[in-house]
Design an enzyme around this catalytic site. Structure first.
Site, PDB file in Angstrom:
ATOM      1  N   CYS A   1       3.381   0.909   0.254  1.00 16.54           N
ATOM      2  CA  CYS A   1       2.488   2.077   0.445  1.00 16.54           C
ATOM      3  C   CYS A   1       3.128   3.622   0.798  1.00 16.54           C
ATOM      4  CB  CYS A   1       1.439   1.664   1.516  1.00 16.54           C
ATOM      5  SG  CYS A   1       0.286   3.070   1.869  1.00 16.54           S
ATOM      6  N   PRO A   2       2.699   4.496   0.321  1.00 16.87           N
ATOM      7  CA  PRO A   2       1.758   4.803  -0.556  1.00 16.87           C
ATOM      8  C   PRO A   2       2.260   4.841  -1.866  1.00 16.87           C
ATOM      9  CG  PRO A   2       3.038   6.746   0.123  1.00 16.87           C
ATOM     10  CD  PRO A   2       3.626   5.595   0.647  1.00 16.87           C
TER      11      PRO A   2
END
Length: 189
Positions: free
Chosen positions: A17-18
């Site tokens: 992430c992201p």
């Protein structure tokens, strides 16, 4: 199940992430309305992230199929009049949160990262509720509390903040950029 018809396949394996969301957003921009994108990812948090991102942008989250360590997410691109990515408007930076904590203000820090992320490095006394569990665990929070939502980069916390407000929470602040740049006190294993 391997006979699902898709228009594009995105390899996001090995990304954290992201990045799966960043790459998905770019891939969705290249698709025509109604087309289906398959995103192959290994980040377990991507399951909740993809669903939440699709909900916030107006795209349709079709589902996830697990094949060993790989999560295959399926999303359908909506037409331009259906999409409207929302960003939560009430946000602050890490320094403001850190000063509130140092002043012992009566606030709640909600960490929406995955449990493993939280275990190794988190703000002392932060409540851990991963984004994917938030709907089922809303009762653990008080709607009238001032809640500062953190994640690694500000993306999951943005989605969580939107979800909290939609469920009647009135004092919700997204903390950007979050734990990736946190210099205040932390604890962990």
């Amino acid at each position: 199940m391997n006979n699902l018809k898709v228009n594009e396949v995105l390899d996001a394996k090995g990304l954290a992430c992201p990045m799966p969301i960043v790459k998905t957003k770019k891939a969705m921009n290249a698709l025509e309305a109604g087309q289906v994108l398959e995103v192959a990812a290994t980040d377990k948090g991507s399951k909740a992230d993809m669903k939440a991102w699709a909900e916030s942008t107006g795209h349709q989250f079709l589902g996830t199929i697990e094949e060993g360590d790989v999560l295959k997410h399926y999303l359908r691109k909506s037409s331009n009049d259906e999409t409207n990515e929302k960003k939560y408007p009430n946000f602050t930076n890490n320094e403001v949160l850190e000063s509130k904590l140092e002043a012992n203000e009566n606030i709640v820090v909600l960490d929406v990262r995955e449990a493993a992320e939280y275990a190794f490095h988190h703000i002392p006394n932060a409540i851990s509720i991963p984004l994917g569990e938030l709907d089922e665990r809303l009762s653990e929070l008080k709607k009238e509390d001032e809640i500062f939502v953190v994640c690694r980069s500000g993306n999951r916390s943005d989605l969580a903040a939107q979800k909290l407000v939609k469920n009647g929470f009135t004092h919700v602040i997204n903390v950007v950029p979050g734990m990736s740049h946190w210099t205040g006190k932390t604890t962990g294993i």
